[in-house]
Design a protein around this motif. Structure first.
Motif, PDB file in Angstrom:
ATOM      1  N   UNK A   1     -17.465   2.297  -9.840  1.00  0.00           N
ATOM      2  CA  UNK A   1     -16.859   2.202  -8.559  1.00  0.00           C
ATOM      3  C   UNK A   1     -15.345   2.897  -8.894  1.00  0.00           C
ATOM      4  N   UNK A   2     -14.762   3.742  -7.826  1.00  0.00           N
ATOM      5  CA  UNK A   2     -13.523   4.281  -8.240  1.00  0.00           C
ATOM      6  C   UNK A   2     -12.528   3.730  -7.190  1.00  0.00           C
ATOM      7  N   UNK A   3     -11.642   3.268  -7.680  1.00  0.00           N
ATOM      8  CA  UNK A   3     -10.729   2.412  -6.651  1.00  0.00           C
ATOM      9  C   UNK A   3      -9.401   3.103  -6.704  1.00  0.00           C
ATOM     10  N   UNK A   4      -8.399   3.022  -5.768  1.00  0.00           N
ATOM     11  CA  UNK A   4      -7.207   3.399  -5.539  1.00  0.00           C
ATOM     12  C   UNK A   4      -6.335   2.135  -5.977  1.00  0.00           C
ATOM     13  N   UNK A   5      -5.315   2.235  -6.911  1.00  0.00           N
ATOM     14  CA  UNK A   5      -4.495   1.097  -7.292  1.00  0.00           C
ATOM     15  C   UNK A   5      -3.121   1.319  -6.834  1.00  0.00           C
ATOM     16  N   UNK A   6      -2.566   0.228  -6.366  1.00  0.00           N
ATOM     17  CA  UNK A   6      -0.953   0.230  -5.937  1.00  0.00           C
ATOM     18  C   UNK A   6      -0.115   0.392  -7.155  1.00  0.00           C
ATOM     19  N   UNK A   7       0.909   1.270  -7.308  1.00  0.00           N
ATOM     20  CA  UNK A   7       1.507   1.310  -8.306  1.00  0.00           C
ATOM     21  C   UNK A   7       3.065   1.611  -7.816  1.00  0.00           C
TER      22      UNK A   7
ATOM     23  N   UNK B   1       9.404   2.891  -4.610  1.00  0.00           N
ATOM     24  CA  UNK B   1       8.250   3.149  -3.524  1.00  0.00           C
ATOM     25  C   UNK B   1       7.180   2.918  -4.161  1.00  0.00           C
ATOM     26  N   UNK B   2       6.190   2.243  -3.286  1.00  0.00           N
ATOM     27  CA  UNK B   2       4.920   2.127  -3.784  1.00  0.00           C
ATOM     28  C   UNK B   2       3.911   3.030  -3.201  1.00  0.00           C
ATOM     29  N   UNK B   3       2.956   3.640  -4.221  1.00  0.00           N
ATOM     30  CA  UNK B   3       1.717   4.491  -3.685  1.00  0.00           C
ATOM     31  C   UNK B   3       0.492   3.870  -4.306  1.00  0.00           C
ATOM     32  N   UNK B   4      -0.524   4.325  -3.654  1.00  0.00           N
ATOM     33  CA  UNK B   4      -1.930   4.173  -3.865  1.00  0.00           C
ATOM     34  C   UNK B   4      -2.262   5.313  -4.950  1.00  0.00           C
ATOM     35  N   UNK B   5      -2.775   4.993  -6.116  1.00  0.00           N
ATOM     36  CA  UNK B   5      -3.026   5.865  -7.204  1.00  0.00           C
ATOM     37  C   UNK B   5      -4.479   6.051  -7.478  1.00  0.00           C
TER      38      UNK B   5
ATOM     39  N   UNK C   1      -1.195   8.135  -1.218  1.00  0.00           N
ATOM     40  CA  UNK C   1      -0.692   7.786   0.015  1.00  0.00           C
ATOM     41  C   UNK C   1       0.485   6.802  -0.362  1.00  0.00           C
ATOM     42  N   UNK C   2       1.671   6.657   0.470  1.00  0.00           N
ATOM     43  CA  UNK C   2       2.672   5.772   0.312  1.00  0.00           C
ATOM     44  C   UNK C   2       2.336   4.541   0.866  1.00  0.00           C
ATOM     45  N   UNK C   3       2.503   3.371   0.440  1.00  0.00           N
ATOM     46  CA  UNK C   3       2.376   2.166   0.938  1.00  0.00           C
ATOM     47  C   UNK C   3       3.530   1.220   0.694  1.00  0.00           C
ATOM     48  N   UNK C   4       3.609   0.170   1.784  1.00  0.00           N
ATOM     49  CA  UNK C   4       4.726  -0.615   1.655  1.00  0.00           C
ATOM     50  C   UNK C   4       4.663  -1.730   0.665  1.00  0.00           C
ATOM     51  N   UNK C   5       5.393  -2.563   0.194  1.00  0.00           N
ATOM     52  CA  UNK C   5       5.331  -3.641  -0.981  1.00  0.00           C
ATOM     53  C   UNK C   5       4.168  -4.670  -0.618  1.00  0.00           C
ATOM     54  N   UNK C   6       4.242  -5.087   0.573  1.00  0.00           N
ATOM     55  CA  UNK C   6       3.428  -6.262   0.924  1.00  0.00           C
ATOM     56  C   UNK C   6       1.880  -5.547   0.868  1.00  0.00           C
ATOM     57  N   UNK C   7       1.727  -4.324   1.614  1.00  0.00           N
ATOM     58  CA  UNK C   7       0.191  -3.770   1.351  1.00  0.00           C
ATOM     59  C   UNK C   7      -0.139  -3.866  -0.152  1.00  0.00           C
ATOM     60  N   UNK C   8       0.562  -3.370  -0.901  1.00  0.00           N
ATOM     61  CA  UNK C   8       0.615  -3.182  -2.407  1.00  0.00           C
ATOM     62  C   UNK C   8       0.021  -4.582  -2.886  1.00  0.00           C
ATOM     63  N   UNK C   9       1.088  -5.704  -2.643  1.00  0.00           N
ATOM     64  CA  UNK C   9       0.421  -6.954  -3.137  1.00  0.00           C
ATOM     65  C   UNK C   9      -0.945  -7.529  -2.766  1.00  0.00           C
ATOM     66  N   UNK C  10      -0.946  -7.290  -1.563  1.00  0.00           N
ATOM     67  CA  UNK C  10      -2.367  -7.506  -0.811  1.00  0.00           C
ATOM     68  C   UNK C  10      -3.593  -6.924  -1.237  1.00  0.00           C
ATOM     69  N   UNK C  11      -3.270  -5.723  -1.732  1.00  0.00           N
ATOM     70  CA  UNK C  11      -4.348  -4.756  -2.163  1.00  0.00           C
ATOM     71  C   UNK C  11      -4.733  -5.341  -3.625  1.00  0.00           C
ATOM     72  N   UNK C  12      -3.626  -5.430  -4.446  1.00  0.00           N
ATOM     73  CA  UNK C  12      -3.833  -5.865  -5.878  1.00  0.00           C
ATOM     74  C   UNK C  12      -4.679  -7.295  -5.831  1.00  0.00           C
ATOM     75  N   UNK C  13      -4.259  -8.326  -4.848  1.00  0.00           N
ATOM     76  CA  UNK C  13      -4.663  -9.163  -4.959  1.00  0.00           C
ATOM     77  C   UNK C  13      -6.250  -9.313  -4.570  1.00  0.00           C
TER      78      UNK C  13
END
Length: 93
Positions: free
Chosen positions: A4-10, A48-52, A59-71
């Protein structure tokens, strides 16, 4: 076995002084240079947070979205671990 290929927040920790299309991003303690050229000029800054995905900021994402995605990604177990290993092993420079 299909991987599976994922986009990870960074989080962007540094913009390249030499190349406007590169930035250093930190993902769960791992820092890597990624290409930010797919995003608009001047759209990304330090903090800034981005989806890598595969070395590119998609894409650029906000910090809340980054935290939720990482979880959510942590809940995927091995697929998440595999993606972190791939990120740690990557080098686009």
């Amino acid at each position: 076995m299909r991987r599976m290929c994922l986009g990870i927040p960074g989080e962007v920790v540094e913009l390249s002084a030499e190349r406007a299309d590169l930035a250093t991003v930190e993902v769960v303690g791992v820092r890597r240079v990624v290409n930010i050229g797919l995003l608009g000029p001047g759209e990304i800054g330090t903090g800034d947070w981005v989806l890598v995905h595969v070395g590119f900021a998609m894409s650029k994402i906000d910090e809340a979205e980054a935290a939720a995605t990482l979880e959510m990604l942590r809940g995927l177990g091995q697929a998440y671990t595999d993606e972190l290993v791939a990120l740690a092993d990557s080098d686009i420079t």
